[in-house]
Design an enzyme around this catalytic site. Structure first.
Site, PDB file in Angstrom:
ATOM      1  N   THR A 133      34.191  41.340  38.372  1.00 27.11           N
ATOM      2  CA  THR A 133      33.894  41.583  39.783  1.00 27.11           C
ATOM      3  C   THR A 133      34.013  40.315  40.631  1.00 27.11           C
ATOM      4  O   THR A 133      33.861  39.200  40.114  1.00 27.11           O
ATOM      5  CB  THR A 133      32.457  42.143  39.889  1.00 27.11           C
ATOM      6  OG1 THR A 133      32.007  42.058  41.234  1.00 27.11           O
ATOM      7  CG2 THR A 133      31.459  41.352  39.039  1.00 27.11           C
ATOM      8  N   ASP A 134      34.221  40.517  41.936  1.00 27.52           N
ATOM      9  CA  ASP A 134      34.225  39.378  42.876  1.00 27.52           C
ATOM     10  C   ASP A 134      32.827  38.769  43.031  1.00 27.52           C
ATOM     11  O   ASP A 134      32.675  37.648  43.499  1.00 27.52           O
ATOM     12  CB  ASP A 134      34.761  39.812  44.247  1.00 27.52           C
ATOM     13  CG  ASP A 134      33.988  40.948  44.900  1.00 27.52           C
ATOM     14  OD1 ASP A 134      33.065  41.508  44.267  1.00 27.52           O
ATOM     15  OD2 ASP A 134      34.295  41.299  46.058  1.00 27.52           O
ATOM     16  N   GLU A 135      31.802  39.516  42.600  1.00 25.13           N
ATOM     17  CA  GLU A 135      30.424  39.046  42.829  1.00 25.13           C
ATOM     18  C   GLU A 135      30.098  37.785  42.027  1.00 25.13           C
ATOM     19  O   GLU A 135      29.136  37.097  42.330  1.00 25.13           O
ATOM     20  CB  GLU A 135      29.428  40.175  42.520  1.00 25.13           C
ATOM     21  CG  GLU A 135      29.674  41.360  43.419  1.00 25.13           C
ATOM     22  CD  GLU A 135      28.591  42.430  43.353  1.00 25.13           C
ATOM     23  OE1 GLU A 135      27.431  42.091  43.134  1.00 25.13           O
ATOM     24  OE2 GLU A 135      28.956  43.605  43.525  1.00 25.13           O
ATOM     25  N   TYR A 159      22.912  41.101  37.947  1.00 22.65           N
ATOM     26  CA  TYR A 159      24.178  41.781  37.627  1.00 22.65           C
ATOM     27  C   TYR A 159      25.330  40.776  37.623  1.00 22.65           C
ATOM     28  O   TYR A 159      26.056  40.640  36.630  1.00 22.65           O
ATOM     29  CB  TYR A 159      24.457  42.907  38.631  1.00 22.65           C
ATOM     30  CG  TYR A 159      25.907  43.378  38.618  1.00 22.65           C
ATOM     31  CD1 TYR A 159      26.455  43.965  37.488  1.00 22.65           C
ATOM     32  CD2 TYR A 159      26.734  43.208  39.741  1.00 22.65           C
ATOM     33  CE1 TYR A 159      27.792  44.380  37.460  1.00 22.65           C
ATOM     34  CE2 TYR A 159      28.062  43.614  39.721  1.00 22.65           C
ATOM     35  CZ  TYR A 159      28.594  44.197  38.585  1.00 22.65           C
ATOM     36  OH  TYR A 159      29.917  44.599  38.563  1.00 22.65           O
ATOM     37  N   LYS A 163      27.729  39.381  34.558  1.00 27.62           N
ATOM     38  CA  LYS A 163      29.194  39.527  34.532  1.00 27.62           C
ATOM     39  C   LYS A 163      29.857  38.150  34.432  1.00 27.62           C
ATOM     40  O   LYS A 163      30.841  37.973  33.722  1.00 27.62           O
ATOM     41  CB  LYS A 163      29.690  40.261  35.794  1.00 27.62           C
ATOM     42  CG  LYS A 163      29.346  41.729  35.868  1.00 27.62           C
ATOM     43  CD  LYS A 163      29.980  42.562  34.767  1.00 27.62           C
ATOM     44  CE  LYS A 163      31.480  42.698  34.873  1.00 27.62           C
ATOM     45  NZ  LYS A 163      32.017  43.664  33.870  1.00 27.62           N
TER      46      LYS A 163
HETATM   47  P1  NAD Z   1      29.923  52.564  36.145  1.00 26.74           P
HETATM   48  O1  NAD Z   1      28.504  52.108  36.173  1.00 26.74           O
HETATM   49  O2  NAD Z   1      30.342  53.693  37.009  1.00 26.74           O
HETATM   50  O3  NAD Z   1      30.326  52.940  34.633  1.00 26.74           O
HETATM   51  C1  NAD Z   1      29.972  52.153  33.548  1.00 26.74           C
HETATM   52  C2  NAD Z   1      30.220  52.943  32.275  1.00 26.74           C
HETATM   53  O4  NAD Z   1      29.862  52.106  31.170  1.00 26.74           O
HETATM   54  C3  NAD Z   1      29.374  54.218  32.167  1.00 26.74           C
HETATM   55  O5  NAD Z   1      30.170  55.316  31.769  1.00 26.74           O
HETATM   56  C4  NAD Z   1      28.346  53.888  31.097  1.00 26.74           C
HETATM   57  O6  NAD Z   1      27.919  55.020  30.341  1.00 26.74           O
HETATM   58  C5  NAD Z   1      29.099  52.892  30.236  1.00 26.74           C
HETATM   59  N1  NAD Z   1      28.196  51.978  29.500  1.00 26.74           N
HETATM   60  C6  NAD Z   1      27.122  51.306  29.983  1.00 26.74           C
HETATM   61  N2  NAD Z   1      26.534  50.608  28.998  1.00 26.74           N
HETATM   62  C7  NAD Z   1      27.255  50.838  27.872  1.00 26.74           C
HETATM   63  C8  NAD Z   1      27.144  50.391  26.521  1.00 26.74           C
HETATM   64  N3  NAD Z   1      26.178  49.567  26.126  1.00 26.74           N
HETATM   65  N4  NAD Z   1      28.070  50.822  25.632  1.00 26.74           N
HETATM   66  C9  NAD Z   1      29.070  51.669  25.991  1.00 26.74           C
HETATM   67  N5  NAD Z   1      29.200  52.136  27.246  1.00 26.74           N
HETATM   68  C10 NAD Z   1      28.315  51.719  28.184  1.00 26.74           C
HETATM   69  O7  NAD Z   1      30.782  51.251  36.454  1.00 26.74           O
HETATM   70  P2  NAD Z   1      32.123  51.110  37.295  1.00 26.74           P
HETATM   71  O8  NAD Z   1      31.777  51.035  38.724  1.00 26.74           O
HETATM   72  O9  NAD Z   1      33.108  52.106  36.836  1.00 26.74           O
HETATM   73  O10 NAD Z   1      32.589  49.666  36.836  1.00 26.74           O
HETATM   74  C11 NAD Z   1      33.368  49.484  35.657  1.00 26.74           C
HETATM   75  C12 NAD Z   1      33.608  47.989  35.455  1.00 26.74           C
HETATM   76  O11 NAD Z   1      34.250  47.433  36.589  1.00 26.74           O
HETATM   77  C13 NAD Z   1      32.313  47.194  35.272  1.00 26.74           C
HETATM   78  O12 NAD Z   1      32.533  46.227  34.292  1.00 26.74           O
HETATM   79  C14 NAD Z   1      32.082  46.553  36.621  1.00 26.74           C
HETATM   80  O13 NAD Z   1      31.406  45.326  36.495  1.00 26.74           O
HETATM   81  C15 NAD Z   1      33.515  46.336  37.098  1.00 26.74           C
HETATM   82  N6  NAD Z   1      33.706  46.351  38.569  1.00 26.74           N
HETATM   83  C16 NAD Z   1      33.198  47.387  39.320  1.00 26.74           C
HETATM   84  C17 NAD Z   1      33.424  47.377  40.700  1.00 26.74           C
HETATM   85  C18 NAD Z   1      32.943  48.514  41.573  1.00 26.74           C
HETATM   86  O14 NAD Z   1      33.055  48.421  42.808  1.00 26.74           O
HETATM   87  N7  NAD Z   1      32.450  49.614  41.021  1.00 26.74           N
HETATM   88  C19 NAD Z   1      34.121  46.328  41.296  1.00 26.74           C
HETATM   89  C20 NAD Z   1      34.616  45.308  40.482  1.00 26.74           C
HETATM   90  C21 NAD Z   1      34.407  45.330  39.121  1.00 26.74           C
END
Ligand code: NAD
Length: 334
Positions: A133-135, A159, A163
């Site tokens: 993430t950008d965070e 968080y 990350k």
């Molecule tokens: P989300 O919270 O919607 O989904 C996360 C998934 O991971 C869920 O299905 C959950 O069941 C699974 N999970 C959690 N803990 C687990 C574990 N211990 N073992 C196996 N599975 C597990 O997240 P998202 O928004 O889809 O983000 C996905 C990735 O992208 C993350 O790594 C996040 O940091 C990164 N990201 C998200 C955003 C955003 O805007 N949503 C932006 C940049 C990066």
């Protein structure tokens, strides 16, 4: 790329990525613990697809991860599984440390053991793509230049700190053990299948239900928005063309204040559903502790090296997202 593992494939971005890969006829095995964040019915319509497989596994479980890698023998891994909600990380950080740091460490360790054993031909193809993430860069003031791949890490929430830690581990497994890793850092995603507790779904659903729409502080926090399908395409392209050991920032360069976005969504819901005065539901609530003011990412590297460009205009994407939530109320109501 014929066989891949997607961790966190039942989540928001993961489930969009899985749909994308299956359309490309890439055999995709999802590893997900199915926490509260997994999207209900995220695999609707693809469960029976011959290119899709699912294993309910916690990424901290070394034995099960090793066994999947041995059995499935993936060409590559997209690592998305994470605890991802900043508010939850403030209230209960332990799960963030466990999944985001220990879980990533475990995946790296298992991937390294697997990678050492595979044939030279397969070794050359294999990549571990860590989705971040950008965070991790912390926040910006208005007028500051966007963060780029060389910016210093300054995470402010449990968080983003978890990350950032995972990003460092991924880098170290490449530098120390030569594991072919790549990191992507992306801005805020929006689109279908996002968890109902995140900002855009909260605004859309409360507007639909004509309930108060909570906005932190003065609502002037700026986020850089990207449609999830642009992000997913970016991940695929980086996996194909990205250089091992490198980081790529993925962004649409689309900065909006939270209050602008809330007002816009109210207008769209009003038009689509024939409702009135939804903006009056906006309710300014006490700000989140340590709330970052502004995020913005430079996307020059991913555009020049990977030839990826964002395709979905924000105004179009946000309208379609609102329509999706209106049309899929049965899915998010559960
Ligand atoms: P989300 O919270 O919607 O989904 C996360 C998934 O991971 C869920 O299905 C959950 O069941 C699974 N999970 C959690 N803990 C687990 C574990 N211990 N073992 C196996 N599975 C597990 O997240 P998202 O928004 O889809 O983000 C996905 C990735 O992208 C993350 O790594 C996040 O940091 C990164 N990201 C998200 C955003 C955003 O805007 N949503 C932006 C940049 C990066």
């Amino acid at each position: 790329m014929k066989k891949v593992i997607v961790t966190g494939g039942a989540g928001f971005i993961g489930s969009n990525l899985v749909r994308f890969l299956i359309k490309k006829k890439i055999h995709t095995i999802v590893i997900d613990k199915l926490t509260y964040a997994a999207v209900p019915n995220s695999f609707k319509g693809i469960k029976e697809n011959k290119y899709f497989d699912f294993k309910r596994i916690d990424i901290t479980d070394q034995k099960k991860i090793n066994s999947i890698l041995e059995k499935f023998k993936p060409d590559s891994i997209f690592h998305l599984a994470a605890e991802s909600h900043v508010d939850r990380s403030i209230i209960a950080p332990a799960d963030f440390i466990s999944t985001n740091i220990i879980g990533t460490y475990n995946l790296l360790d298992c991937s390294y053991s697997y990678w050492k054993k595979i044939s030279q031909k397969k070794k050359k193809i294999f990549k571990f793509l860590h989705v971040s993430t950008d965070e991790v860069y912390g926040d910006l003031k208005k007028g500051d230049r966007s963060f780029n791949e060389k910016s210093q890490y300054k995470p402010n929430s449990p968080y983003s700190a978890s990350k950032a830690s995972s990003d460092h581990l991924v880098r170290a497994w490449n530098k120390t053990y030569n594991l072919p890793t790549i990191i992507t850092n992306c801005t805020n995603n929006y689109g279908p299948y996002q968890n109902p507790e995140k900002f855009i779904p909260v605004v859309i659903m409360n507007a639909i239900k004509e309930k108060k729409i909570p906005i932190y502080g003065d609502g002037m926090q700026i986020r850089d928005w990207i449609h999830v399908q642009d992000h997913v395409r970016g991940l695929f392209e980086v996996m194909k063309k990205g250089k091992v050991g490198k980081t790529y920032n993925i962004s649409s360069k689309c900065e909006k204040t939270n209050i602008y976005l809330a007002n816009l969504i109210c207008e769209i819901v009003e038009k689509k559903m024939g409702k009135k005065n939804l903006k009056e539901l906006i309710d300014f609530v006490r700000d989140r502790p340590g709330h970052d003011r502004r995020y913005a990412l430079d996307n020059k590297k991913v555009i020049s090296e990977i030839k990826w460009v964002p395709k979905i205009k924000f105004e179009v994407g946000i309208k379609k997202t609102v329509e999706w939530y209106i049309g899929n109320s049965n899915l998010w109501k559960s």
